[in-house]
Scaffold this motif. Structure first.
Motif, PDB file in Angstrom:
ATOM      1  N   GLN A  36       0.808  -1.215   0.000  1.00  0.00           N
ATOM      2  CA  GLN A  36       0.000   0.000   0.000  1.00  0.00           C
ATOM      3  C   GLN A  36       0.844   1.270   0.000  1.00  0.00           C
ATOM      4  OE1 GLN A  36      -3.599  -0.143   2.586  1.00  0.00           O
ATOM      5  NE2 GLN A  36      -2.813  -2.131   3.241  1.00  0.00           N
ATOM      6  N   GLY A  37       2.138   1.102  -0.213  1.00  0.00           N
ATOM      7  CA  GLY A  37       2.977   2.274  -0.444  1.00  0.00           C
ATOM      8  C   GLY A  37       3.596   2.913   0.767  1.00  0.00           C
ATOM      9  N   ILE A  38       3.402   2.345   1.952  1.00  0.00           N
ATOM     10  CA  ILE A  38       3.956   2.974   3.145  1.00  0.00           C
ATOM     11  C   ILE A  38       4.227   1.918   4.210  1.00  0.00           C
ATOM     12  CG2 ILE A  38       1.621   3.528   4.005  1.00  0.00           C
ATOM     13  CD1 ILE A  38       2.871   6.064   5.234  1.00  0.00           C
ATOM     14  N   VAL A  39       5.430   1.974   4.792  1.00  0.00           N
ATOM     15  CA  VAL A  39       5.853   1.025   5.818  1.00  0.00           C
ATOM     16  C   VAL A  39       6.614   1.785   6.899  1.00  0.00           C
ATOM     17  CG1 VAL A  39       7.219  -1.039   6.330  1.00  0.00           C
ATOM     18  CG2 VAL A  39       6.066  -0.832   4.128  1.00  0.00           C
ATOM     19  N   ALA A  40       6.314   1.484   8.154  1.00  0.00           N
ATOM     20  CA  ALA A  40       7.021   2.106   9.276  1.00  0.00           C
ATOM     21  C   ALA A  40       7.849   1.068  10.022  1.00  0.00           C
ATOM     22  CB  ALA A  40       6.031   2.760  10.240  1.00  0.00           C
ATOM     23  N   VAL A  41       9.049   1.448  10.402  1.00  0.00           N
ATOM     24  CA  VAL A  41       9.863   0.638  11.296  1.00  0.00           C
ATOM     25  C   VAL A  41       9.549   1.095  12.717  1.00  0.00           C
ATOM     26  CG1 VAL A  41      12.202  -0.019  11.975  1.00  0.00           C
ATOM     27  CG2 VAL A  41      11.674   0.418   9.561  1.00  0.00           C
ATOM     28  N   CYS A  42       9.129   0.156  13.558  1.00  0.00           N
ATOM     29  CA  CYS A  42       8.633   0.499  14.898  1.00  0.00           C
ATOM     30  C   CYS A  42       9.407  -0.223  16.000  1.00  0.00           C
ATOM     31  CB  CYS A  42       7.163   0.104  15.035  1.00  0.00           C
ATOM     32  SG  CYS A  42       6.064   0.850  13.810  1.00  0.00           S
ATOM     33  N   ARG A  43       9.461   0.419  17.167  1.00  0.00           N
ATOM     34  CA  ARG A  43       9.907  -0.272  18.370  1.00  0.00           C
ATOM     35  C   ARG A  43       8.817  -1.248  18.796  1.00  0.00           C
ATOM     36  NH1 ARG A  43      11.473   5.106  19.603  1.00  0.00           N
ATOM     37  NH2 ARG A  43      13.740   5.349  19.846  1.00  0.00           N
ATOM     38  N   THR A  44       9.215  -2.377  19.348  1.00  0.00           N
ATOM     39  CA  THR A  44       8.220  -3.358  19.742  1.00  0.00           C
ATOM     40  C   THR A  44       7.270  -2.791  20.796  1.00  0.00           C
ATOM     41  OG1 THR A  44       7.851  -5.639  20.445  1.00  0.00           O
ATOM     42  CG2 THR A  44       9.582  -4.410  21.605  1.00  0.00           C
ATOM     43  N   VAL A  45       6.019  -3.199  20.703  1.00  0.00           N
ATOM     44  CA  VAL A  45       5.030  -2.801  21.699  1.00  0.00           C
ATOM     45  C   VAL A  45       4.565  -4.008  22.510  1.00  0.00           C
ATOM     46  CG1 VAL A  45       4.216  -0.775  20.443  1.00  0.00           C
ATOM     47  CG2 VAL A  45       3.211  -3.006  19.940  1.00  0.00           C
ATOM     48  N   VAL A  46       5.175  -5.165  22.267  1.00  0.00           N
ATOM     49  CA  VAL A  46       4.824  -6.371  23.004  1.00  0.00           C
ATOM     50  C   VAL A  46       5.406  -6.274  24.413  1.00  0.00           C
ATOM     51  CG1 VAL A  46       5.121  -8.876  23.125  1.00  0.00           C
ATOM     52  CG2 VAL A  46       4.678  -7.766  20.923  1.00  0.00           C
ATOM     53  N   ARG A  47       4.628  -6.689  25.403  1.00  0.00           N
ATOM     54  CA  ARG A  47       5.016  -6.519  26.802  1.00  0.00           C
ATOM     55  C   ARG A  47       4.937  -7.845  27.561  1.00  0.00           C
ATOM     56  NH1 ARG A  47       6.945  -2.830  24.790  1.00  0.00           N
ATOM     57  NH2 ARG A  47       6.353  -0.619  24.920  1.00  0.00           N
ATOM     58  N   GLY A  48       5.337  -7.786  28.838  1.00  0.00           N
ATOM     59  CA  GLY A  48       5.226  -8.917  29.734  1.00  0.00           C
ATOM     60  C   GLY A  48       3.932  -8.858  30.524  1.00  0.00           C
ATOM     61  N   LEU A  49       3.737  -9.845  31.406  1.00  0.00           N
ATOM     62  CA  LEU A  49       2.489  -9.947  32.161  1.00  0.00           C
ATOM     63  C   LEU A  49       2.193  -8.723  33.016  1.00  0.00           C
ATOM     64  CD1 LEU A  49       2.519 -13.676  33.312  1.00  0.00           C
ATOM     65  CD2 LEU A  49       0.791 -12.560  31.890  1.00  0.00           C
ATOM     66  N   GLU A  50       3.246  -7.998  33.389  1.00  0.00           N
ATOM     67  CA  GLU A  50       3.021  -6.811  34.215  1.00  0.00           C
ATOM     68  C   GLU A  50       2.204  -5.746  33.489  1.00  0.00           C
ATOM     69  OE1 GLU A  50       6.481  -6.037  31.650  1.00  0.00           O
ATOM     70  OE2 GLU A  50       5.936  -7.715  32.963  1.00  0.00           O
ATOM     71  N   ALA A  51       2.098  -5.851  32.161  1.00  0.00           N
ATOM     72  CA  ALA A  51       1.343  -4.866  31.390  1.00  0.00           C
ATOM     73  C   ALA A  51      -0.166  -5.064  31.491  1.00  0.00           C
ATOM     74  CB  ALA A  51       1.771  -4.913  29.927  1.00  0.00           C
ATOM     75  N   VAL A  52      -0.610  -6.228  31.977  1.00  0.00           N
ATOM     76  CA  VAL A  52      -2.053  -6.430  32.185  1.00  0.00           C
ATOM     77  C   VAL A  52      -2.479  -5.565  33.362  1.00  0.00           C
ATOM     78  CG1 VAL A  52      -3.884  -8.073  32.709  1.00  0.00           C
ATOM     79  CG2 VAL A  52      -1.926  -8.791  31.333  1.00  0.00           C
ATOM     80  N   PRO A  53      -3.416  -4.650  33.171  1.00  0.00           N
ATOM     81  CA  PRO A  53      -3.794  -3.737  34.260  1.00  0.00           C
ATOM     82  C   PRO A  53      -4.334  -4.483  35.479  1.00  0.00           C
ATOM     83  CG  PRO A  53      -4.688  -3.000  32.152  1.00  0.00           C
ATOM     84  CD  PRO A  53      -4.159  -4.371  31.916  1.00  0.00           C
ATOM     85  N   ASP A  54      -4.001  -3.979  36.669  1.00  0.00           N
ATOM     86  CA  ASP A  54      -4.497  -4.600  37.898  1.00  0.00           C
ATOM     87  C   ASP A  54      -6.014  -4.609  37.943  1.00  0.00           C
ATOM     88  OD1 ASP A  54      -1.938  -5.089  38.782  1.00  0.00           O
ATOM     89  OD2 ASP A  54      -1.814  -3.257  39.982  1.00  0.00           O
ATOM     90  N   GLU A  55      -6.627  -3.595  37.333  1.00  0.00           N
ATOM     91  CA  GLU A  55      -8.087  -3.461  37.365  1.00  0.00           C
ATOM     92  C   GLU A  55      -8.748  -4.079  36.131  1.00  0.00           C
ATOM     93  OE1 GLU A  55      -6.381   0.141  35.298  1.00  0.00           O
ATOM     94  OE2 GLU A  55      -5.878  -1.122  37.031  1.00  0.00           O
ATOM     95  N   ALA A  56      -8.033  -4.891  35.390  1.00  0.00           N
ATOM     96  CA  ALA A  56      -8.576  -5.485  34.170  1.00  0.00           C
ATOM     97  C   ALA A  56      -9.857  -6.259  34.441  1.00  0.00           C
ATOM     98  CB  ALA A  56      -7.537  -6.411  33.544  1.00  0.00           C
ATOM     99  N   ARG A  57     -10.800  -6.145  33.523  1.00  0.00           N
ATOM    100  CA  ARG A  57     -12.072  -6.854  33.641  1.00  0.00           C
ATOM    101  C   ARG A  57     -12.351  -7.777  32.463  1.00  0.00           C
ATOM    102  NH1 ARG A  57     -17.020  -3.300  34.807  1.00  0.00           N
ATOM    103  NH2 ARG A  57     -17.851  -5.380  35.295  1.00  0.00           N
TER     104      ARG A  57
END
Length: 267
Positions: free
Chosen positions: A89-110
């Motif tokens: 589609q004519g456009i590509v971005a090189v990105c830093r990873t956004v994948v995280r560990g279990l600590e990224a699940v919010p304490d208040e997750a529902r």
């Protein structure tokens, strides 16, 4: 810039899981994914775009400039070398990873979805997109699941990868322990379960969709192994009302997530 440029060769190598793991980087392809990546702070490192794509998407170019992200115009041949899609589609971005560990699940997750041993990148991206649309708090990929930054998964996610925590943690038992510690019940999807989603309104079914919930989805071909299903608080089937043999995994995830979101009501 040519296909032999060091920057192009390096970007192309991000198509492999090993190089993504080594560098902590991945590719976001297409205007929608790049738009959402640019909206996330400090994620995009560089953008490659054709002149035609730059003309079609001037706001993306402006967003990159505003974020001090390098924007490089390349010809179609060079862009095709970086892109994974058959029809770029004519456009590509090189990105830093956004994948995280279990600590990224919010304490208040529902509401969380756990993908156990999911192998298809298109399904992974679709589940992330469904979870985002249903207002889920996180997506967790456990066991030998596909990399959610696989180019096909990123495209299928349509930018949702940048909207909610996406976690990769191999040990499924530790995943369930962490989610229960946050107060979530664990519901395993199983086509042969004695309880189905329609039983939520039946007294004594044991199915409370209004409670904070982690839905566990199995492998596309084999479903959930018995030990994983048995580790859940309850196994739940998505009822098949017609003649279809089963539902696509991502479709089943969407049905379950929306059932919980509707029951929880105040999300």
């Amino acid at each position: 810039m040519t296909v032999r440029s060091g920057r192009i060769k390096r970007a192309r190598r991000l198509a492999t899981r090993r190089f993504r793991a080594e560098t902590g980087e991945f590719l976001a392809e297409g205007p929608q994914a790049v738009r959402e990546a640019l909206a996330a702070p400090d994620v995009v490192l560089e953008v490659f775009a054709t002149a035609a794509a730059q003309e079609r998407h001037p706001l993306l170019h402006q967003a990159a400039d505003a974020a001090s992200v390098t924007w490089t115009v390349v010809d179609d041949e060079v862009l095709a070398e970086v892109a994974d899609a058959t029809t770029p589609q004519g456009i590509v971005a090189v990105c830093r990873t956004v994948v995280r560990g279990l600590e990224a699940v919010p304490d208040e997750a529902r509401l969380v979805v756990v993908c156990h041993d999911m192998r298809d990148p298109g399904n992974a991206g679709a589940v992330i997109r469904c979870a985002d649309a249903a207002g889920a708090d996180a997506v967790v990929l456990s066991a030998d699941s596909v990399d959610p930054t696989n180019p096909k998964a990123v495209r299928a996610g349509a930018g949702s990868l940048f909207h909610l925590p996406v976690v990769v943690h191999r040990d499924h038992g530790e995943v369930l322990d962490a989610l229960r510690a946050r107060g979530l019940q664990v519901l395993a999807t199983d086509g042969d379960a004695d309880v189905d989603l329609f039983d939520a309104d039946r007294e004594g079914s044991g199915l409370d969709l209004a409670a904070p919930t982690a839905w566990v989805m199995g492998n596309e071909a084999q479903g959930l192994p018995a030990e994983v299903r048995d580790a859940a608080d309850l196994a739940v089937a998505v009822p098949i009302l017609g003649r279809a043999e089963s539902l696509n995994l991502a479709t089943a995830a969407a049905v379950c997530l929306y059932a919980s979101a509707r029951a929880q009501g105040d999300r």
